[in-house]
Design a protein around this motif. Structure first.
Motif, PDB file in Angstrom:
ATOM      1  N   LEU A   1       0.827  -1.207   0.000  1.00  0.00           N
ATOM      2  CA  LEU A   1       0.000   0.000   0.000  1.00  0.00           C
ATOM      3  C   LEU A   1       0.864   1.261   0.000  1.00  0.00           C
ATOM      4  CD1 LEU A   1      -2.792  -1.034   2.546  1.00  0.00           C
ATOM      5  CD2 LEU A   1      -2.961  -0.936   0.052  1.00  0.00           C
ATOM      6  N   PHE A   2       1.981   1.210   0.731  1.00  0.00           N
ATOM      7  CA  PHE A   2       2.873   2.378   0.763  1.00  0.00           C
ATOM      8  C   PHE A   2       3.477   2.637  -0.617  1.00  0.00           C
ATOM      9  CE2 PHE A   2       7.125   4.243   1.442  1.00  0.00           C
ATOM     10  CZ  PHE A   2       6.746   5.430   2.043  1.00  0.00           C
ATOM     11  N   ALA A   3       3.884   1.562  -1.299  1.00  0.00           N
ATOM     12  CA  ALA A   3       4.422   1.718  -2.651  1.00  0.00           C
ATOM     13  C   ALA A   3       3.356   2.284  -3.587  1.00  0.00           C
ATOM     14  CB  ALA A   3       4.928   0.373  -3.169  1.00  0.00           C
ATOM     15  N   TRP A   4       2.128   1.799  -3.475  1.00  0.00           N
ATOM     16  CA  TRP A   4       1.039   2.334  -4.292  1.00  0.00           C
ATOM     17  C   TRP A   4       0.817   3.811  -3.998  1.00  0.00           C
ATOM     18  CZ3 TRP A   4      -3.603  -1.630  -4.394  1.00  0.00           C
ATOM     19  CH2 TRP A   4      -3.181  -2.796  -5.059  1.00  0.00           C
TER      20      TRP A   4
ATOM     21  N   VAL B   1       2.924   6.056  -2.857  1.00  0.00           N
ATOM     22  CA  VAL B   1       4.010   6.877  -3.389  1.00  0.00           C
ATOM     23  C   VAL B   1       3.862   7.050  -4.899  1.00  0.00           C
ATOM     24  CG1 VAL B   1       6.491   6.959  -3.807  1.00  0.00           C
ATOM     25  CG2 VAL B   1       5.625   6.308  -1.552  1.00  0.00           C
ATOM     26  N   LEU B   2       3.654   5.942  -5.615  1.00  0.00           N
ATOM     27  CA  LEU B   2       3.576   5.998  -7.072  1.00  0.00           C
ATOM     28  C   LEU B   2       2.359   6.798  -7.531  1.00  0.00           C
ATOM     29  CD1 LEU B   2       4.566   2.298  -7.826  1.00  0.00           C
ATOM     30  CD2 LEU B   2       5.931   4.331  -8.323  1.00  0.00           C
ATOM     31  N   PHE B   3       1.217   6.551  -6.928  1.00  0.00           N
ATOM     32  CA  PHE B   3       0.006   7.291  -7.287  1.00  0.00           C
ATOM     33  C   PHE B   3       0.151   8.762  -6.903  1.00  0.00           C
ATOM     34  CE2 PHE B   3      -4.434   8.568  -7.095  1.00  0.00           C
ATOM     35  CZ  PHE B   3      -4.990   7.903  -8.174  1.00  0.00           C
ATOM     36  N   GLY B   4       0.803   9.005  -5.764  1.00  0.00           N
ATOM     37  CA  GLY B   4       0.974  10.375  -5.307  1.00  0.00           C
ATOM     38  C   GLY B   4       1.889  11.192  -6.200  1.00  0.00           C
ATOM     39  N   ILE B   5       2.896  10.541  -6.819  1.00  0.00           N
ATOM     40  CA  ILE B   5       3.780  11.270  -7.732  1.00  0.00           C
ATOM     41  C   ILE B   5       2.985  11.828  -8.905  1.00  0.00           C
ATOM     42  CG2 ILE B   5       5.685  11.011  -9.371  1.00  0.00           C
ATOM     43  CD1 ILE B   5       6.882   8.935  -7.455  1.00  0.00           C
ATOM     44  N   ALA B   6       2.119  10.989  -9.473  1.00  0.00           N
ATOM     45  CA  ALA B   6       1.293  11.438 -10.594  1.00  0.00           C
ATOM     46  C   ALA B   6       0.345  12.553 -10.156  1.00  0.00           C
ATOM     47  CB  ALA B   6       0.502  10.260 -11.163  1.00  0.00           C
ATOM     48  N   TYR B   7      -0.235  12.408  -8.982  1.00  0.00           N
ATOM     49  CA  TYR B   7      -1.138  13.443  -8.480  1.00  0.00           C
ATOM     50  C   TYR B   7      -0.388  14.742  -8.231  1.00  0.00           C
ATOM     51  CZ  TYR B   7      -4.817  15.608  -5.670  1.00  0.00           C
ATOM     52  OH  TYR B   7      -5.778  16.460  -5.183  1.00  0.00           O
ATOM     53  N   GLY B   8       0.882  14.629  -7.788  1.00  0.00           N
ATOM     54  CA  GLY B   8       1.687  15.827  -7.564  1.00  0.00           C
ATOM     55  C   GLY B   8       1.929  16.615  -8.838  1.00  0.00           C
ATOM     56  N   PHE B   9       2.136  15.899  -9.969  1.00  0.00           N
ATOM     57  CA  PHE B   9       2.269  16.592 -11.245  1.00  0.00           C
ATOM     58  C   PHE B   9       0.979  17.335 -11.593  1.00  0.00           C
ATOM     59  CE2 PHE B   9       5.789  13.560 -12.350  1.00  0.00           C
ATOM     60  CZ  PHE B   9       6.743  14.525 -12.611  1.00  0.00           C
ATOM     61  N   LYS B  10      -0.137  16.738 -11.248  1.00  0.00           N
ATOM     62  CA  LYS B  10      -1.430  17.334 -11.602  1.00  0.00           C
ATOM     63  C   LYS B  10      -1.664  18.656 -10.869  1.00  0.00           C
ATOM     64  CE  LYS B  10      -6.396  16.565 -11.170  1.00  0.00           C
ATOM     65  NZ  LYS B  10      -7.470  15.640 -10.764  1.00  0.00           N
ATOM     66  N   ILE B  11      -1.372  18.674  -9.577  1.00  0.00           N
ATOM     67  CA  ILE B  11      -1.678  19.865  -8.784  1.00  0.00           C
ATOM     68  C   ILE B  11      -0.448  20.758  -8.593  1.00  0.00           C
ATOM     69  CG2 ILE B  11      -3.542  18.684  -7.582  1.00  0.00           C
ATOM     70  CD1 ILE B  11      -1.692  18.376  -5.169  1.00  0.00           C
ATOM     71  N   THR B  12       0.639  20.465  -9.299  1.00  0.00           N
ATOM     72  CA  THR B  12       1.872  21.260  -9.242  1.00  0.00           C
ATOM     73  C   THR B  12       2.378  21.375  -7.810  1.00  0.00           C
ATOM     74  OG1 THR B  12       0.761  22.601 -10.931  1.00  0.00           O
ATOM     75  CG2 THR B  12       2.949  23.272 -10.300  1.00  0.00           C
ATOM     76  N   SER B  13       2.524  20.234  -7.144  1.00  0.00           N
ATOM     77  CA  SER B  13       2.954  20.254  -5.745  1.00  0.00           C
ATOM     78  C   SER B  13       4.370  19.741  -5.543  1.00  0.00           C
ATOM     79  CB  SER B  13       1.997  19.412  -4.889  1.00  0.00           C
ATOM     80  OG  SER B  13       2.049  18.050  -5.266  1.00  0.00           O
TER      81      SER B  13
END
Length: 235
Positions: free
Chosen positions: A59-62, A64-76
């Motif tokens: 779950l932690f790996a998921w 991190v990976l999902f969060g990286i993509a979301y970070g690109f979306k919201i410019t974080s």
């Protein structure tokens, strides 16, 4: 955090954004819940969920990976903009475009690597080409029989067995997973890489249109200070 994009202000955009945030919250909540239950069982009942640690790692790996993509979306994503902020608008925009293109190349390489790593676990073939995919290779040994160490196989996921473990075998010789196959937790690799590729393409499009000026969060510290000052003033 940057202002909402026009797409995010639509009903579909809000729904997609809500779904992504819900997935992130679910992953974080599930990690916390499994860890909490394991602590209670260990210190209160002298037992534990033998698969708990492995599930939390997945779950932690998921997350991190999902969060990286979301970070690109919201410019974080964080970055250093001390030099680019000294440039006039024109060169600054050119640097932003170059940055986005470099990110695009990097994520494309990441996507190829993610597919090539995951594919054998799904009984599929890797791509050819050293840097970018030029086709589909042949003769890669299937790793579909690889399973996790402790996580049991849920019965409702047995529908994947004909496509992975038993691909190419007659039904009379089919076998069944006793543990969760690695193809499932590893599936987040190509999925997240594809999502990152989409988000970087969207960011590049916004930069070209002039609705976004950077790939990174802009003046996060200053914004936080101003927000705190405003709250103190209102109080």
């Amino acid at each position: 955090m940057s202002a909402p994009r026009p797409f995010e202000r639509t009903a579909l955009g809000r729904a997609v954004n809500s779904l992504e945030e819900t997935v992130i919250a679910f992953l974080l909540g599930a990690m916390t819940l499994v860890t909490f239950v394991n602590v209670v069982l260990r210190y209160g009942f002298n037992t534990s969920l033998i698969w708990g640690l492995e599930v939390v790692l997945i779950l932690f790996a998921w997350l991190v990976l999902f969060g990286i993509a979301y970070g690109f979306k919201i410019t974080s994503h964080l970055g250093v903009d001390a030099i680019t902020n000294m440039l006039p608008p024109g060169p600054k925009r050119v640097m932003a475009i170059i940055t986005a293109l470099l990110c695009l190349v990097y994520v494309a390489l990441l996507a190829k690597g993610a597919w090539d790593y995951w594919a054998p676990f799904a009984g599929l073939q890797q791509t050819t080409g050293r840097w970018f995919p030029t086709g589909i290779t042949e003769g890669v040994r299937s790793r579909a029989f690889y399973t996790t160490d402790q996580v049991p196989m849920p019965a409702f996921l047995s529908f994947i067995e004909p496509w992975t473990l038993n691909r190419g075998f007659p039904e009379a010789e089919w076998e069944h997973y006793e543990k969760l196959p690695r193809v499932l937790p590893y599936a987040m690799l190509p999925f997240a890489a594809a999502l990152m590729l989409l988000r970087v393409c969207q960011a590049l499009y916004r930069i070209l249109r002039g609705t976004q000026d950077s790939m990174i969060v802009s003046h996060e510290a200053e914004d936080a200070v101003e927000e705190a000052a405003a709250k103190m003033k209102d109080a």
